[in-house]
Design a protein around this motif. Structure first.
Motif, PDB file in Angstrom:
ATOM      1  N   GLY A 210      28.434  40.302  54.078  1.00 20.18           N
ATOM      2  CA  GLY A 210      29.551  39.444  52.497  1.00 20.18           C
ATOM      3  C   GLY A 210      29.474  39.650  51.935  1.00 20.18           C
ATOM      4  N   ARG A 211      29.785  39.175  50.401  1.00 23.72           N
ATOM      5  CA  ARG A 211      29.913  39.637  48.821  1.00 23.72           C
ATOM      6  C   ARG A 211      28.938  38.836  48.042  1.00 23.72           C
ATOM      7  NH1 ARG A 211      32.896  38.164  44.265  1.00 23.72           N
ATOM      8  NH2 ARG A 211      34.027  36.509  45.755  1.00 23.72           N
ATOM      9  N   VAL A 212      28.171  39.114  47.758  1.00 20.29           N
ATOM     10  CA  VAL A 212      27.083  38.737  46.501  1.00 20.29           C
ATOM     11  C   VAL A 212      28.414  37.742  45.644  1.00 20.29           C
ATOM     12  CG1 VAL A 212      25.761  38.784  44.633  1.00 20.29           C
ATOM     13  CG2 VAL A 212      25.556  40.454  46.525  1.00 20.29           C
ATOM     14  N   VAL A 213      28.011  36.539  45.660  1.00 22.20           N
ATOM     15  CA  VAL A 213      29.062  35.834  44.697  1.00 22.20           C
ATOM     16  C   VAL A 213      28.445  35.809  43.147  1.00 22.20           C
ATOM     17  CG1 VAL A 213      30.686  33.589  43.939  1.00 22.20           C
ATOM     18  CG2 VAL A 213      30.290  34.427  46.474  1.00 22.20           C
ATOM     19  N   LYS A 214      26.913  35.207  43.093  1.00 23.97           N
ATOM     20  CA  LYS A 214      26.657  35.065  41.872  1.00 23.97           C
ATOM     21  C   LYS A 214      24.822  35.632  42.375  1.00 23.97           C
ATOM     22  CE  LYS A 214      26.338  31.495  38.341  1.00 23.97           C
ATOM     23  NZ  LYS A 214      27.147  32.337  37.799  1.00 23.97           N
TER      24      LYS A 214
ATOM     25  N   VAL B 141      20.168  33.612  44.960  1.00 24.72           N
ATOM     26  CA  VAL B 141      21.534  34.981  44.977  1.00 24.72           C
ATOM     27  C   VAL B 141      22.185  34.083  45.871  1.00 24.72           C
ATOM     28  CG1 VAL B 141      22.738  36.419  46.085  1.00 24.72           C
ATOM     29  CG2 VAL B 141      20.496  36.841  44.591  1.00 24.72           C
ATOM     30  N   ILE B 142      23.807  33.673  45.788  1.00 24.52           N
ATOM     31  CA  ILE B 142      24.662  32.563  46.729  1.00 24.52           C
ATOM     32  C   ILE B 142      25.479  34.162  46.830  1.00 24.52           C
ATOM     33  CG2 ILE B 142      26.601  31.334  45.996  1.00 24.52           C
ATOM     34  CD1 ILE B 142      25.509  30.043  44.756  1.00 24.52           C
TER      35      ILE B 142
ATOM     36  N   LYS C 191      34.648  33.537  54.725  1.00 18.63           N
ATOM     37  CA  LYS C 191      34.593  32.224  53.726  1.00 18.63           C
ATOM     38  C   LYS C 191      33.740  31.031  53.065  1.00 18.63           C
ATOM     39  CE  LYS C 191      40.008  33.381  55.155  1.00 18.63           C
ATOM     40  NZ  LYS C 191      40.808  32.655  55.380  1.00 18.63           N
ATOM     41  N   MET C 192      32.445  30.904  53.565  1.00 18.06           N
ATOM     42  CA  MET C 192      31.288  30.126  53.256  1.00 18.06           C
ATOM     43  C   MET C 192      30.905  30.667  52.000  1.00 18.06           C
ATOM     44  SD  MET C 192      30.787  28.836  56.639  1.00 18.06           S
ATOM     45  CE  MET C 192      29.541  28.332  56.779  1.00 18.06           C
ATOM     46  N   GLU C 193      30.226  29.761  51.635  1.00 19.88           N
ATOM     47  CA  GLU C 193      28.594  30.078  50.757  1.00 19.88           C
ATOM     48  C   GLU C 193      27.319  30.094  51.451  1.00 19.88           C
ATOM     49  OE1 GLU C 193      29.116  28.603  46.760  1.00 19.88           O
ATOM     50  OE2 GLU C 193      30.541  29.822  46.211  1.00 19.88           O
ATOM     51  N   HIS C 194      26.482  30.885  50.924  1.00 18.99           N
ATOM     52  CA  HIS C 194      25.120  31.272  51.431  1.00 18.99           C
ATOM     53  C   HIS C 194      24.673  30.937  50.633  1.00 18.99           C
ATOM     54  CE1 HIS C 194      27.056  31.357  55.733  1.00 18.99           C
ATOM     55  NE2 HIS C 194      28.537  31.660  55.084  1.00 18.99           N
TER      56      HIS C 194
END
Length: 133
Positions: free
Chosen positions: A70-74, A90-91, A96-99
């Motif tokens: 995935g991609r590190v969003v925050k 980390v989020i 297409k979902m945040e983990h």
């Protein structure tokens, strides 16, 4: 709806059910071109529970890894910050979902990721050392 191609046959799912069992495994039930509880069109996928939060139970520096690509969003903590067990570190955005990735234990954070970085499953995101280590 979800479209699936199996052995050159195309199916469209009518129902999808996702839940966790008592051991933490993720169970995905898919009924293709059929109704729920119709076994002839039912497929079950079991994703085994993996404890990504700690490398070993005896480690004083639990390693926090990405549970999936995935991609590190925050990144919600700073290098050297003291965190509580369960605090969000980390989020990630995947499928297409945040983990949410949380601290496995109380301690001081060492970060190994940056916001907007793409990561693979198992990529080391952080370590949480016991206080004073």
């Amino acid at each position: 709806f979800m479209k699936v191609k199996v052995d050159d046959n195309r199916y469209r799912s009518g129902n999808v059910s996702i839940h966790k069992d008592t051991t933490g495994n993720t169970i995905i039930d898919v009924w293709m071109d059929g109704q729920m509880n119709e076994e002839s069109t039912h497929e079950q996928i079991i994703l085994p529970y993996i404890d990504h939060a700690s490398a070993s139970s005896s480690s004083s520096r639990p390693i926090v890894t990405a549970p999936m690509p995935g991609r590190v969003v925050k990144v919600l903590v700073k290098e050297g910050q003291t965190v509580e067990a369960g605090e969000t570190l980390v989020i990630l955005e995947a499928m297409k979902m945040e983990h949410v990735v949380s601290a496995p234990t109380k301690g001081v954070v060492s970060l190994f990721c940056d916001e907007n970085a793409n990561v693979s499953e198992g990529t080391k995101l952080a370590e949480v050392s016991s206080d004073g280590e």
